[in-house]
Design an enzyme around this catalytic site. Structure first.
Site, mmCIF file in Angstrom:
data_model
loop_
_atom_site.group_PDB
_atom_site.id
_atom_site.type_symbol
_atom_site.label_atom_id
_atom_site.label_comp_id
_atom_site.label_asym_id
_atom_site.label_seq_id
_atom_site.Cartn_x
_atom_site.Cartn_y
_atom_site.Cartn_z
ATOM 1 N N THR A 55 35.119 54.746 8.642
ATOM 2 C CA THR A 55 36.959 55.257 9.159
ATOM 3 C C THR A 55 37.844 53.932 8.945
ATOM 4 O O THR A 55 37.670 53.388 9.270
ATOM 5 C CB THR A 55 36.932 55.770 10.975
ATOM 6 O OG1 THR A 55 35.804 56.562 11.015
ATOM 7 C CG2 THR A 55 37.698 56.226 11.166
ATOM 8 N N THR B 90 33.340 59.486 7.312
ATOM 9 C CA THR B 90 35.133 60.078 8.280
ATOM 10 C C THR B 90 35.143 60.417 9.300
ATOM 11 O O THR B 90 33.922 61.098 10.199
ATOM 12 C CB THR B 90 35.079 61.570 7.587
ATOM 13 O OG1 THR B 90 36.395 62.535 7.562
ATOM 14 C CG2 THR B 90 34.378 62.344 7.667
#
Length: 182
Positions: A171, A7
């Site tokens: 990401t 993340t």
């Protein structure tokens, strides 16, 4: 705690514009495999007056967000007090202390990074990034803030996450962005 992957969360707090932004990418991974491209990692708590983003194991994060919401309710939305109380419980509870997560929380009171290691940290400059792409997004945001006076906080957060997504394999470019004003 092991390095949290999967993340990128970026938060910006501005007293001058009386606003804050929390943004995240949407990718959820398991080891090296992408499981989901549109994961929700940013939430509004306490009657939409607090924004939170999380990095770590999803179930752990959601459990902690429930606990944090309870602390915010108990302490009438006081961000710092609620964060400290959450961290104390997180560190001392037999089950909670095994949860692996990092939370970013922001309200009109300020911007905090909260962890199970006992951290309740407030950055000096109103910008913080967490997760595997957090350092990239943080560096991009700080660079943009130092030269781009015409960009809004939302534009800076979005561009910083796009830059992080170009560098960090965990990401993606499916950005979620939430903002509060006071």
């Amino acid at each position: 705690m092991s390095t949290l992957k999967s993340t990128t969360i970026l938060a910006l707090y501005s007293e001058s514009t009386r606003s804050a932004v929390v943004a995240s990418d949407g990718q959820a991974t398991l080891d090296t495999m992408i499981i989901k491209k549109h994961t929700k990692k940013v939430y509004r708590l306490h009657d939409d007056s607090v924004l939170v983003g999380f990095a770590g194991a999803t179930a752990d994060c959601l459990s902690l967000l429930d606990k944090f919401e309870g602390k915010l309710k108990k302490y009438d939305g006081q961000l710092r007090r609620s964060a400290v109380e959450l961290t104390k419980e997180w560190r001392t509870d037999r089950i909670l202390r095994h949860l692996e997560a990092v939370i970013v929380a922001v309200s009109k009171e300020g911007l905090l990074m909260i962890s199970g290691a006992g951290d309740v940290l407030e950055p000096d400059d109103g910008v913080i990034g967490i997760g595997s792409g957090g350092p990239y997004a943080l560096a991009a945001a700080k660079g943009l803030l130092s030269v781009a006076t015409t960009l809004t906080s939302e534009q800076i957060a979005r561009r910083a996450l796009e830059i992080a997504g170009e560098i960090d394999i965990y990401t993606n470019d499916q950005i979620t962005l939430e903002q509060i004003h006071w």
